[in-house]
Design an enzyme around this catalytic site. Structure first.
Site, mmCIF file in Angstrom:
data_model
loop_
_atom_site.group_PDB
_atom_site.id
_atom_site.type_symbol
_atom_site.label_atom_id
_atom_site.label_comp_id
_atom_site.label_asym_id
_atom_site.label_seq_id
_atom_site.Cartn_x
_atom_site.Cartn_y
_atom_site.Cartn_z
ATOM 1 N N TRP A 1 -16.002 11.141 -13.401
ATOM 2 C CA TRP A 1 -15.214 10.884 -12.186
ATOM 3 C C TRP A 1 -14.572 12.154 -11.631
ATOM 4 O O TRP A 1 -14.298 12.252 -10.439
ATOM 5 C CB TRP A 1 -14.134 9.826 -12.456
ATOM 6 N N GLU B 1 0.849 -1.211 0.000
ATOM 7 C CA GLU B 1 0.000 0.000 0.000
ATOM 8 C C GLU B 1 0.874 1.248 0.000
ATOM 9 O O GLU B 1 0.585 2.241 -0.668
ATOM 10 C CB GLU B 1 -0.934 0.017 1.213
ATOM 11 N N TRP C 1 1.854 1.766 -3.416
ATOM 12 C CA TRP C 1 0.810 2.396 -4.255
ATOM 13 C C TRP C 1 0.910 3.917 -4.149
ATOM 14 O O TRP C 1 0.768 4.647 -5.121
ATOM 15 C CB TRP C 1 -0.595 1.964 -3.793
ATOM 16 N N ASN D 1 -10.766 2.758 2.724
ATOM 17 C CA ASN D 1 -10.364 2.541 1.327
ATOM 18 C C ASN D 1 -11.366 1.686 0.550
ATOM 19 O O ASN D 1 -11.699 1.984 -0.596
ATOM 20 C CB ASN D 1 -8.980 1.901 1.275
ATOM 21 N N TRP E 1 -20.964 10.996 -20.487
ATOM 22 C CA TRP E 1 -21.475 10.938 -19.109
ATOM 23 C C TRP E 1 -22.895 11.486 -19.049
ATOM 24 O O TRP E 1 -23.237 12.378 -19.832
ATOM 25 C CB TRP E 1 -20.594 11.768 -18.171
HETATM 26 C C1 LIG Z 1 -11.325 7.006 -5.160
HETATM 27 C C2 LIG Z 1 -10.165 7.007 -4.198
HETATM 28 C C3 LIG Z 1 -9.656 8.203 -3.727
HETATM 29 C C4 LIG Z 1 -8.567 8.227 -2.840
HETATM 30 N N1 LIG Z 1 -8.085 9.433 -2.398
HETATM 31 C C5 LIG Z 1 -7.001 9.459 -1.594
HETATM 32 C C6 LIG Z 1 -6.457 10.687 -1.152
HETATM 33 O O1 LIG Z 1 -6.923 11.778 -1.521
HETATM 34 N N2 LIG Z 1 -5.376 10.663 -0.296
HETATM 35 C C7 LIG Z 1 -4.827 9.486 0.113
HETATM 36 O O2 LIG Z 1 -3.855 9.509 0.890
HETATM 37 N N3 LIG Z 1 -5.307 8.302 -0.311
HETATM 38 C C8 LIG Z 1 -6.375 8.250 -1.136
HETATM 39 N N4 LIG Z 1 -6.872 7.040 -1.541
HETATM 40 C C9 LIG Z 1 -6.146 5.813 -1.168
HETATM 41 C C10 LIG Z 1 -6.614 5.145 0.145
HETATM 42 O O3 LIG Z 1 -8.001 5.013 0.160
HETATM 43 C C11 LIG Z 1 -6.160 5.885 1.393
HETATM 44 O O4 LIG Z 1 -4.789 6.178 1.321
HETATM 45 C C12 LIG Z 1 -6.388 5.061 2.657
HETATM 46 O O5 LIG Z 1 -7.740 4.713 2.780
HETATM 47 C C13 LIG Z 1 -5.939 5.856 3.867
HETATM 48 O O6 LIG Z 1 -6.188 5.135 5.031
HETATM 49 P P1 LIG Z 1 -4.988 4.579 5.906
HETATM 50 O O7 LIG Z 1 -4.011 5.646 6.180
HETATM 51 O O8 LIG Z 1 -5.604 3.898 7.079
HETATM 52 O O9 LIG Z 1 -4.348 3.522 4.912
HETATM 53 P P2 LIG Z 1 -3.465 2.217 5.160
HETATM 54 O O10 LIG Z 1 -4.243 1.080 4.613
HETATM 55 O O11 LIG Z 1 -2.962 2.107 6.529
HETATM 56 O O12 LIG Z 1 -2.239 2.449 4.138
HETATM 57 C C14 LIG Z 1 -1.041 3.112 4.552
HETATM 58 C C15 LIG Z 1 -0.758 4.281 3.646
HETATM 59 O O13 LIG Z 1 -0.510 3.854 2.325
HETATM 60 C C16 LIG Z 1 -1.026 4.801 1.395
HETATM 61 N N5 LIG Z 1 -2.060 4.148 0.595
HETATM 62 C C17 LIG Z 1 -2.833 3.108 0.938
HETATM 63 N N6 LIG Z 1 -3.623 2.742 -0.084
HETATM 64 C C18 LIG Z 1 -3.360 3.566 -1.096
HETATM 65 C C19 LIG Z 1 -3.844 3.698 -2.427
HETATM 66 N N7 LIG Z 1 -4.745 2.879 -2.938
HETATM 67 N N8 LIG Z 1 -3.351 4.683 -3.197
HETATM 68 C C20 LIG Z 1 -2.402 5.521 -2.734
HETATM 69 N N9 LIG Z 1 -1.902 5.445 -1.483
HETATM 70 C C21 LIG Z 1 -2.368 4.480 -0.677
HETATM 71 C C22 LIG Z 1 -1.612 5.942 2.204
HETATM 72 O O14 LIG Z 1 -0.638 6.940 2.332
HETATM 73 C C23 LIG Z 1 -1.910 5.267 3.534
HETATM 74 O O15 LIG Z 1 -1.925 6.157 4.612
HETATM 75 C C24 LIG Z 1 -7.978 7.002 -2.433
HETATM 76 C C25 LIG Z 1 -8.502 5.792 -2.911
HETATM 77 C C26 LIG Z 1 -9.578 5.786 -3.780
HETATM 78 C C27 LIG Z 1 -10.116 4.484 -4.269
#
Ligand SMILES: Cc1cc2nc3c(=O)[nH]c(=O)nc-3n(C[C@H](O)[C@H](O)[C@H](O)COP(=O)(O)OP(=O)(O)OC[C@H]3O[C@@H](n4cnc5c(N)ncnc54)[C@H](O)[C@@H]3O)c2cc1C
Length: 483
Positions: A367, A283, A286, A349, A314
Site C-alpha cells: 500500500w 467526514e 474523519w 472518495n 507482497w
Molecule cells: C486511499 C485514500 C486516500 C486518501 N487521501 C486523501 C488525501 O491525501 N487528502 C485528503 O484530504 N483526503 C484523502 N482521502 C479522504 C477523502 O477521499 C477525501 O478527503 C475526499 O474525497 C475529498 O473530497 P471532498 O472535499 O469533496 O470531500 P467531502 O466528502 O466533501 O468531505 C469534506 C471534507 O472532509 C474530509 N474528509 C472526507 N472524507 C475523509 C476521509 N475518509 N478521511 C479524511 N478526511 C476526510 C476532507 O477534508 C474533505 O474535504 C483519502 C481516502 C482514501 C480512501
C-alpha cells in the site's frame, strides 16, 4: 520597531478565520506576515506539481490580501530553523506566532525553530487552528489516544468548538524607518514551479485561494449538503464539497465550515436533511481523527500500524503497478478513477477506496507504493488523511475488522450503474454496453477494437490468494502480536 509580531503562515493560507493570525494581530503594533519555502519539503519524493501549483495560487491571493490591508508580507526561502529566527531578530520582533501542525516533520522543524527563537530571546506562541478539537484535548476513558473512529466521533462530537475568529484587520501602513528595517530582510521574488524544476500543469480543476474556497463552501451548502448522504457515493455526481485541497492548505478555516453545518442544522426541515448534514460532519471528523492519530502515533508515517504487516509477502510486480498508475488494468471502474486522478489531481472518495483495495488486494502490491503515488498526484494530498485512507484500505491500520476486499464489479454496479463515470474517463469505451462496462465483462474482441487491455489479474483468484496470505501472517505472528 515597537511590538512587531511576525506571523509565520504554513498550511493556513488565509486572512479570514485564522486563529494564530488573529492572536498575532491582537499582540502587535506592527504585524508582519511571512511564508518560507522550505527546500526539505520542495524536494521530497511525495511532492505533487499540481498541489504546488494550487499552493502558489493561494499564496498569490494571500499576498494581495496583505497588500490591500497594508501589512507587510515577506516571501522567504531556506531552512526555517535558520531563516525564521534570523528574520525575527533582524526585524526586532517581540514574538513569532504560528499555527501548529500534526505531521512528524513539522513538529521536529517547529521544535528547532522554537529553540532558535528562544536563543535570541524572542517569544514563541503557537495555537491549534486546523483542528476543531486539539489532539491533547480528548482521550479514551483509560486516558489513551483513540485508535478507533466510532468512540472518537462520540467524544469529539460533544466537545465545545470555537466560532470563526476575527479576520485580519487593516494596518496603518509603514513609516519610513519601518520600511528601511524591512528592506534589510532577504526576500525572494514570487516563484514559479519551473524555478524548482517542475513543469506547470496545464489546468487547475480546483480554483486556489480563500475567495474561491468560501464560494465553494457556499455553493456546496446551497446545492448538495442536504442531499450529501444520498449522493456522496456516486462518482458521476458532483455531490461532495471538493474542499479537501482548501482544507489541506488552509484556504478556508475549519471553524467557518463547522459553523456552516450548524446553521444548516438550525434550518433543517426534516430528519432526513439533518441526517445528511450530520453525515458530512462525520467526514470532517474523519479528517480530525486521522490528524489526531498521526499526532499521537508519528510512526504511522513510516509504515503499517499493525506490526505483522511490516513483513507481509507482497508481490510488488512493477508492470502491474505501472498499469494501475496509468489506468490500464482492464478493470473499467479502477481505470476510470486513475485517469480522473492523473487528469485532475482529484479523485472521488468512493473511487479512492476502490483503487486502493484493488492495488493492495487484487495486485497484492504494498500500500505504501499507492500512498506515494497518490501524494505525487493529488491536489489535496495530505499525510494524515492519505496514510489513514491507505492503511484502512490495506487492512494494516487501526480499524482492520472486518477484512475488506472490494469487488470492482459490485462497486461499479452499485455506485456507477449507468457507467456514466466510466464513460467520462474512459472515452475509448463510450460505445460499449453499460452492463459490460459495470461488470467488467467486456468481450476480448471488443477490448481489442477499443484498444482497451484485458484484465491484468483475476479478481476472484487474487482475493483468495490475499486472504490466504493475510491468514498466514496472522497465524505466524499471533503468538507474538495481536493482529
Ligand atoms: C486511499 C485514500 C486516500 C486518501 N487521501 C486523501 C488525501 O491525501 N487528502 C485528503 O484530504 N483526503 C484523502 N482521502 C479522504 C477523502 O477521499 C477525501 O478527503 C475526499 O474525497 C475529498 O473530497 P471532498 O472535499 O469533496 O470531500 P467531502 O466528502 O466533501 O468531505 C469534506 C471534507 O472532509 C474530509 N474528509 C472526507 N472524507 C475523509 C476521509 N475518509 N478521511 C479524511 N478526511 C476526510 C476532507 O477534508 C474533505 O474535504 C483519502 C481516502 C482514501 C480512501
Amino acid at each position: 520597531m515597537s511590538n512587531l509580531v511576525l506571523f509565520w503562515h504554513r498550511r493556513d493560507l488565509r486572512v479570514r478565520d485564522n486563529l494564530g493570525l488573529s492572536y498575532a494581530q491582537s499582540r502587535a503594533n506592527l504585524l508582519v506576515g511571512c511564508f518560507c519555502f522550505d527546500p526539505q519539503i520542495l524536494h521530497r519524493d511525495d511532492i505533487s506539481p499540481i498541489r504546488l501549483h494550487y499552493l502558489l495560487g493561494c499564496l498569490q491571493e494571500l499576498q494581495q490580501h496583505y497588500q490591500h490591508l497594508k501589512h507587510p508580507f515577506l516571501l522567504l526561502q531556506g531552512q526555517p530553523e535558520q531563516v525564521i529566527p534570523d528574520v525575527a531578530r533582524d526585524l526586532g520582533a517581540i514574538a513569532v506566532v504560528w499555527n501548529r501542525d500534526v505531521e512528524p516533520y513539522s513538529q521536529l522543524r517547529d521544535r528547532r525553530v522554537t529553540e532558535g527563537l528562544n536563543e535570541r530571546g524572542i517569544e514563541v506562541k503557537t495555537v491549534w487552528d486546523q483542528l476543531l478539537v486539539a489532539p491533547e484535548a480528548i482521550h479514551t476513558q483509560a486516558g489513551n489516544p483513540y485508535t478507533v473512529y466510532t468512540p472518537f466521533w462520540k467524544n469529539w462530537q460533544g466537545q465545545k468548538k470555537l466560532n470563526p475568529v476575527s479576520d485580519l484587520q487593516p494596518g496603518e501602513g509603514l513609516t519610513q524607518s519601518q520600511k528601511k528595517a524591512l528592506d534589510r530582510v532577504e526576500v525572494i521574488d514570487f516563484p514559479s514551479l519551473k524555478d524548482w524544476g517542475y513543469s506547470e500543469p496545464e489546468k487547475l480543476f480546483i480554483t486556489p485561494g480563500e475567495r474561491a474556497a468560501q464560494r465553494q463552501l457556499e455553493e456546496f451548502a446551497d446545492r448538495s449538503l442536504e442531499t450529501y448522504e444520498q449522493q456522496r457515493n456516486t462518482p458521476s455526481i458532483d455531490g461532495t464539497s471538493k474542499l479537501s485541497a482548501a482544507l489541506k492548505l488552509g484556504a478556508i478555516g475549519i471553524r467557518r465550515i463547522w459553523q456552516t453545518t450548524q446553521e444548516a442544522i438550525g434550518k433543517a426541515a426534516s430528519d432526513r436533511t439533518l441526517k445528511n448534514i450530520q453525515t458530512w460532519q462525520q467526514e470532517l471528523a474523519w479528517r480530525e481523527f486521522y490528524q489526531h492519530v498521526l499526532y499521537h502515533f508519528p510512526e504511522l508515517a513510516d509504515g503499517p500500524y499493525r506490526s505483522p504487516f511490516k513483513c507481509f509477502p507482497w508481490d510488488n510486480n512493477p508492470q502491474q503497478f505501472q498499469a494501475w498508475c496509468e489506468g490500464k488494468t482492464g478493470y473499467p471502474i479502477v481505470d476510470a478513477a486513475m485517469r480522473q486522478l492523473n487528469t485532475t489531481g482529484w479523485m472521488h472518495n468512493r473511487c479512492r477506496m476502490i483503487v486502493a483495495s484493488f492495488l493492495t488486494k487484487d495486485l497484492i502490491i504494498n500500500w505504501q507504493w499507492g500512498e506515494q503515488y497518490f501524494m505525487q498526484h493529488l491536489i489535496d494530498g495530505d499525510l494524515a488523511a492519505n496514510n489513514g485512507g491507505w492503511q484502512w484500505s490495506a487492512s494494516s491500520g487501526m480499524d482492520a475488522k472486518p477484512l475488506r476486499i472490494f469487488n470492482p464489479a459490485t462497486q461499479a454496479q452499485k455506485f456507477d450503474p449507468e457507467a456514466q463515470y466510466i464513460r467520462q474517463w474512459l472515452p475509448e469505451l463510450k460505445s460499449v454496453q453499460t452492463k459490460d462496462l459495470v461488470t467488467g465483462n467486456i468481450p476480448p474482441l471488443v477490448r481489442q477494437a477499443c484498444n482497451y487491455p484485458l484484465p491484468i489479474v483475476n479478481h476472484n483468484q487474487q482475493q483468495r490468494e490475499f486472504k490466504q496470505r493475510y491468514q498466514q501472517v496472522k497465524e505466524n505472528l499471533s503468538s507474538r502480536v495481536e493482529l
